[in-house]
Design an enzyme around this catalytic site. Structure first.
Site, PDB file in Angstrom:
ATOM      1  N   SER A  36      36.120  44.848  41.017  1.00 36.17           N
ATOM      2  CA  SER A  36      37.345  44.343  41.646  1.00 36.17           C
ATOM      3  C   SER A  36      38.567  45.189  41.332  1.00 36.17           C
ATOM      4  O   SER A  36      39.661  44.863  41.774  1.00 36.17           O
ATOM      5  CB  SER A  36      37.610  42.906  41.196  1.00 36.17           C
ATOM      6  OG  SER A  36      38.020  42.853  39.839  1.00 36.17           O
ATOM      7  N   THR A  86      40.646  41.591  40.659  1.00 35.83           N
ATOM      8  CA  THR A  86      41.981  42.045  40.199  1.00 35.83           C
ATOM      9  C   THR A  86      42.142  41.835  38.693  1.00 35.83           C
ATOM     10  O   THR A  86      41.523  40.946  38.106  1.00 35.83           O
ATOM     11  CB  THR A  86      43.126  41.277  40.903  1.00 35.83           C
ATOM     12  OG1 THR A  86      42.970  41.397  42.312  1.00 35.83           O
ATOM     13  CG2 THR A  86      44.512  41.749  40.511  1.00 35.83           C
ATOM     14  N   THR A  90      44.229  46.464  41.336  1.00 34.84           N
ATOM     15  CA  THR A  90      43.093  45.874  42.047  1.00 34.84           C
ATOM     16  C   THR A  90      42.525  46.824  43.097  1.00 34.84           C
ATOM     17  O   THR A  90      43.216  47.730  43.562  1.00 34.84           O
ATOM     18  CB  THR A  90      43.539  44.576  42.754  1.00 34.84           C
ATOM     19  OG1 THR A  90      42.402  43.899  43.272  1.00 34.84           O
ATOM     20  CG2 THR A  90      44.486  44.861  43.905  1.00 34.84           C
ATOM     21  N   ARG A 129      44.703  47.113  54.781  1.00 33.72           N
ATOM     22  CA  ARG A 129      45.197  45.839  54.237  1.00 33.72           C
ATOM     23  C   ARG A 129      45.793  46.051  52.836  1.00 33.72           C
ATOM     24  O   ARG A 129      45.203  46.717  51.994  1.00 33.72           O
ATOM     25  CB  ARG A 129      44.046  44.841  54.174  1.00 33.72           C
ATOM     26  CG  ARG A 129      44.413  43.473  53.586  1.00 33.72           C
ATOM     27  CD  ARG A 129      44.016  43.339  52.138  1.00 33.72           C
ATOM     28  NE  ARG A 129      44.101  41.965  51.654  1.00 33.72           N
ATOM     29  CZ  ARG A 129      44.030  41.614  50.379  1.00 33.72           C
ATOM     30  NH1 ARG A 129      43.855  42.531  49.456  1.00 33.72           N
ATOM     31  NH2 ARG A 129      44.110  40.354  50.016  1.00 33.72           N
ATOM     32  N   THR A 173      45.858  36.725  40.310  1.00 36.28           N
ATOM     33  CA  THR A 173      44.619  37.242  40.872  1.00 36.28           C
ATOM     34  C   THR A 173      44.181  36.237  41.950  1.00 36.28           C
ATOM     35  O   THR A 173      44.711  35.135  42.021  1.00 36.28           O
ATOM     36  CB  THR A 173      43.516  37.376  39.797  1.00 36.28           C
ATOM     37  OG1 THR A 173      43.270  36.083  39.219  1.00 36.28           O
ATOM     38  CG2 THR A 173      43.913  38.330  38.681  1.00 36.28           C
ATOM     39  N   GLY A 174      43.207  36.627  42.749  1.00 37.42           N
ATOM     40  CA  GLY A 174      42.722  35.706  43.773  1.00 37.42           C
ATOM     41  C   GLY A 174      43.230  36.059  45.162  1.00 37.42           C
ATOM     42  O   GLY A 174      43.656  37.192  45.414  1.00 37.42           O
TER      43      GLY A 174
END
Ligand code: GLY
Length: 361
Positions: A90, A210, A228, A238, A261-262
């Protein structure tokens, strides 16, 4: 271990939600709201926090801080360990690529004492995007460089352009691509008698990953970094929340710091790291402030495809925060088992993430 909410916390969230969205309440299903015990929050002094994948990062940053390092140098050196780790898919080298099989990285950092920030978005071929973000902060009058310009800037400062796509990440990408549809021309391994070849989409669910890391150094100064490879198999170009100041991280030397994160899109639409630091300024503990940000995101999530059948957000975002006094806390939208990494003069420890909704999976 997350515990049941106390009446005062429920009251806090009720008040917070009302203050944030007025009469309109979205995602109205009752929230579980788990919280860690206040006893784990630590008193004043140096401290480093990180997302769960940063146990080595917090130790590295802590060791540097003990020798007098500035918090920004320490947190960047800490996350460099994860950026160069091929086993973390990640972040950095070994990160899962975009839909075209190209690894595109995002990172930003913020230096409390000077209030300066730097970031790179969608940078390719550079193993340490956080170092480049730090150079943007230190050696330009800009805050954010993206794409080819970011890579050119890195090369100007001596970074090699490298292939960041490990064999493990390449194979994962191929598996994802071959199982996206039964109606395209990419076929996973199969035998000639099989119908619905390529219908195995669910196991290929994409991830965000991340690492975020914030610290207070011996001088009491605060700095932060987030880095990340972003959403796995994302649309090329993106950019997530990580390199956006106020979203993926924010730091105010007089108040505290936060990072995430997420699912970056949810955070980009709410600038939650800035929100968390402002809530700490207003008197919230770091954990309360992180929960407040989760609540804000939940209340602003209105796209039906992002909600489960109870009307709750069906994704996760995690927040990590510290205040000037060295107290730490974190929260996530869906949780129950989530933790983050921290270290202070008592040594390294894991902290439970508070949560809005119990994760049923
Ligand atoms: N939070 C990382 C990303 O969405 O890219």
């Amino acid at each position: 271990m997350a515990t049941d909410p106390t009446p005062s916390r429920r009251q806090f969230l009720k008040t917070a939600a009302a203050a944030s969205v007025g009469a309109a309440t979205f995602g109205a299903a009752p929230r579980v709201v788990g919280a860690r015990t206040p006893a784990l929050q630590k008193a004043a002094g140096p401290v480093v926090i990180s997302s769960r994948n940063g146990t080595n990062a917090v130790q590295k940053a802590w060791d540097m801080i003990q020798t007098g390092a500035d918090a920004l140098d320490a947190v960047v050196a800490g996350v460099n360990l994860v950026e160069e780790d091929p086993n973390d898919t990640s972040v950095g080298y070994g990160g899962l690529p975009n839909a075209n099989g190209v690894v595109q990285l995002d990172s930003a950092c913020m230096h409390g004492p000077t209030g300066r920030a730097g970031g790179v978005g969608c940078i390719e071929g550079i193993k340490y995007p956080s170092k480049v973000a730090k150079l943007v902060l230190e050696r330009t009058d800009h805050v954010l460089l993206v794409g080819q310009g970011a890579q050119d800037f890195a090369v100007m400062h001596g970074f090699p352009v490298e292939n960041l796509l490990t064999e493990r990440a390449r194979l994962a990408w191929v598996q994802w691509r071959e199982n996206l549809s039964t109606r395209d021309e990419y076929l996973p391994p199969h035998d000639a008698n099989t119908s619905d070849i390529g219908a195995d989409y669910e196991p290929q669910q994409r991830t965000w990953g991340t690492i975020h890391c914030s610290a207070i150094d011996l001088a009491g100064n605060i700095s932060s970094v987030t880095t990340t490879s972003g959403l796995a198999y994302k649309i090329p170009g993106r950019v997530g929340d990580s390199p956006i100041i106020g979203a993926g991280l924010y730091c105010d030397n007089e108040v505290g710091a936060a990072g995430s994160t997420g699912r970056g899109e949810a955070n980009l639409e709410n600038l939650a790291s800035f929100l968390i630091v402002e809530r700490i300024r207003m008197g919230d503990s770091p954990e309360q402030a992180c929960l407040y940000a989760c609540e804000r995101i939940a209340d602003h999530t209105r796209k039906a495809y992002l909600l489960n059948d109870k009307g709750e957000p069906d994704f996760n975002v995690q927040f990590y925060a510290l205040n000037k006094a060295g107290e730490v806390g974190g929260a996530e939208i869906r949780g129950g088992r989530g933790k983050f990494a921290a270290i202070n003069s008592d040594g390294p420890f894991l902290v439970d993430l508070a949560y809005l909704y119990k994760n049923e999976r």
